[in-house]
Design a protein around this motif. Structure first.
Motif, mmCIF file in Angstrom:
data_model
loop_
_atom_site.group_PDB
_atom_site.id
_atom_site.type_symbol
_atom_site.label_atom_id
_atom_site.label_comp_id
_atom_site.label_asym_id
_atom_site.label_seq_id
_atom_site.Cartn_x
_atom_site.Cartn_y
_atom_site.Cartn_z
ATOM 1 N N THR A 129 0.828 -1.203 0.000
ATOM 2 C CA THR A 129 0.000 0.000 0.000
ATOM 3 C C THR A 129 0.862 1.252 0.000
ATOM 4 O O THR A 129 0.522 2.250 -0.656
ATOM 5 C CB THR A 129 -0.929 -0.008 1.227
ATOM 6 N N ASP A 130 1.978 1.221 0.727
ATOM 7 C CA ASP A 130 2.863 2.385 0.763
ATOM 8 C C ASP A 130 3.356 2.751 -0.634
ATOM 9 O O ASP A 130 3.387 3.934 -1.004
ATOM 10 C CB ASP A 130 4.062 2.119 1.681
ATOM 11 N N GLU A 131 3.738 1.750 -1.415
ATOM 12 C CA GLU A 131 4.217 2.021 -2.768
ATOM 13 C C GLU A 131 3.072 2.469 -3.670
ATOM 14 O O GLU A 131 3.239 3.328 -4.536
ATOM 15 C CB GLU A 131 4.894 0.779 -3.351
ATOM 16 N N LEU A 132 1.908 1.897 -3.447
ATOM 17 C CA LEU A 132 0.719 2.299 -4.200
ATOM 18 C C LEU A 132 0.448 3.789 -4.010
ATOM 19 O O LEU A 132 0.233 4.535 -4.978
ATOM 20 C CB LEU A 132 -0.470 1.479 -3.715
ATOM 21 N N ILE A 133 0.481 4.219 -2.755
ATOM 22 C CA ILE A 133 0.220 5.623 -2.437
ATOM 23 C C ILE A 133 1.344 6.515 -2.945
ATOM 24 O O ILE A 133 1.092 7.602 -3.488
ATOM 25 C CB ILE A 133 0.018 5.792 -0.918
ATOM 26 N N TYR A 134 2.583 6.057 -2.790
ATOM 27 C CA TYR A 134 3.717 6.862 -3.260
ATOM 28 C C TYR A 134 3.628 7.126 -4.757
ATOM 29 O O TYR A 134 3.784 8.266 -5.206
ATOM 30 C CB TYR A 134 5.042 6.168 -2.934
ATOM 31 N N GLN A 135 3.369 6.085 -5.534
ATOM 32 C CA GLN A 135 3.262 6.281 -6.977
ATOM 33 C C GLN A 135 2.141 7.265 -7.313
ATOM 34 O O GLN A 135 2.305 8.155 -8.158
ATOM 35 C CB GLN A 135 3.015 4.952 -7.689
ATOM 36 N N ALA A 136 1.003 7.104 -6.655
ATOM 37 C CA ALA A 136 -0.155 7.935 -6.962
ATOM 38 C C ALA A 136 0.064 9.398 -6.607
ATOM 39 O O ALA A 136 -0.352 10.296 -7.345
ATOM 40 C CB ALA A 136 -1.381 7.405 -6.238
ATOM 41 N N ARG A 137 0.735 9.650 -5.496
ATOM 42 C CA ARG A 137 0.893 11.034 -5.026
ATOM 43 C C ARG A 137 2.154 11.723 -5.516
ATOM 44 O O ARG A 137 2.215 12.954 -5.571
ATOM 45 C CB ARG A 137 0.879 11.058 -3.491
ATOM 46 N N SER A 138 3.172 10.912 -5.882
ATOM 47 C CA SER A 138 4.478 11.535 -6.130
ATOM 48 C C SER A 138 5.203 11.063 -7.372
ATOM 49 O O SER A 138 6.169 11.709 -7.779
ATOM 50 C CB SER A 138 5.404 11.296 -4.919
ATOM 51 N N ALA A 139 4.818 9.954 -7.975
ATOM 52 C CA ALA A 139 5.654 9.370 -9.032
ATOM 53 C C ALA A 139 4.821 8.723 -10.127
ATOM 54 O O ALA A 139 4.969 7.539 -10.426
ATOM 55 C CB ALA A 139 6.627 8.358 -8.434
ATOM 56 N N ARG A 140 3.947 9.517 -10.734
ATOM 57 C CA ARG A 140 3.232 9.013 -11.899
ATOM 58 C C ARG A 140 4.105 9.212 -13.145
ATOM 59 O O ARG A 140 5.196 9.767 -13.068
ATOM 60 C CB ARG A 140 1.888 9.732 -12.049
#
Length: 267
Positions: free
Chosen positions: A203-214
């Motif tokens: 989930t942490d990576e899911l959120i990171y990609q969505a908020r910071s690394a698309r």
């Protein structure tokens, strides 16, 4: 022929204040912007965008000068302690900015309470000419399009739509066939971006990609063309693409131009 308007989303330009975002949008070809009036997380910048503040006045001036319009405002969260009275400045400022769409996140596992709060929010929004748009996100209580449909039905309100975000849609394992069941009147705008095809393991990576690394549209593995083909031909498109790495380090105007140019082949 392009029949979709293109908006520069708040999350894409979160590092610049709203008046600058408006001017960058105008200079790079966008007709609309999305503005974040309420920070989404405690670490987000707060640009003092509620009420008759200097930033609100400067944003209004930039909108008048450039002709750019506000496509949407954010972010309202439906939480267990939801407080409609506390949102009055948000609703009033949204109307002053001539916004029409509000981004709403579902952060309450109690669907009955969440539906009641959504109903109150939607009813209040009508007074300001605002439509609420539920954004399914796979790490929230509102994970899928079906979840959003159930919540809208439970609320009993007709001024609530569903905001389809490309990364959230595919990360939740959605199917394009589900979009056929959504009334066109509930699809007020969508958010376009790209991402790796592989769904993150945590989930942490899911959120990171969505908020910071698309990723820039066309540089990832999401089926963006299929998604856009499944949505109404005239649906407004908001480019929500927070970038990381070398692209994320580019000046804001260069990032906006990169994204505007990339989006053209998808419109």
């Amino acid at each position: 022929m392009n029949t979709r308007s293109l908006s520069l989303a708040a999350l894409t330009m979160l590092d610049v204040p709203p008046p600058e975002q408006v001017r960058i949008a105008a200079e790079t070809g966008f007709t609309h912007v999305g503005l974040r009036l309420l920070p989404a997380t405690p670490t987000d910048p707060d640009y003092d965008m509620l009420g008759d503040t200097a930033t609100v006045r400067e944003t209004l001036a930039a909108l008048r000068e450039t002709g750019v319009r506000v496509s949407d405002v954010e972010i309202v969260r439906l939480t267990p302690d939801f407080n409609l009275d506390a949102l009055r400045p948000f609703l009033e400022t949204s109307a002053r900015l001539e916004a029409r769409q509000v981004l709403v996140a579902g952060n309450d596992d109690n669907i009955t309470r969440c539906a009641q709060n959504l109903a109150r929010l939607a009813q209040a929004g009508k007074q300001y000419g605002l439509t609420m748009n539920l954004e399914p996100m796979p790490w929230t209580a509102l994970k899928t399009v079906r979840d959003a449909q159930r919540l809208i039905t439970a609320s009993g309100q007709n001024n609530v739509g569903i905001l389809v975000d490309a990364i959230h849609f595919w990360r939740a394992g959605e199917s394009l066939t589900t979009l056929a069941d959504i009334p066109a009147a509930q699809l007020n705008y969508m958010q376009l971006c790209d991402a790796p095809a592989q769904i993150p393991d945590t989930t942490d990576e899911l959120i990171y990609q969505a908020r910071s690394a698309r990723k820039v549209p066309g540089e990832g593995g999401l089926d963006l063309r299929g998604l856009l083909a499944a949505l109404p031909a005239t649906i407004p498109v908001s480019l929500e693409v927070p970038l990381a790495g070398a692209q994320g380090a580019l000046p804001a105007q260069q990032r906006a131009q990169l994204l505007f140019n990339a989006a053209q082949s998808f419109l």
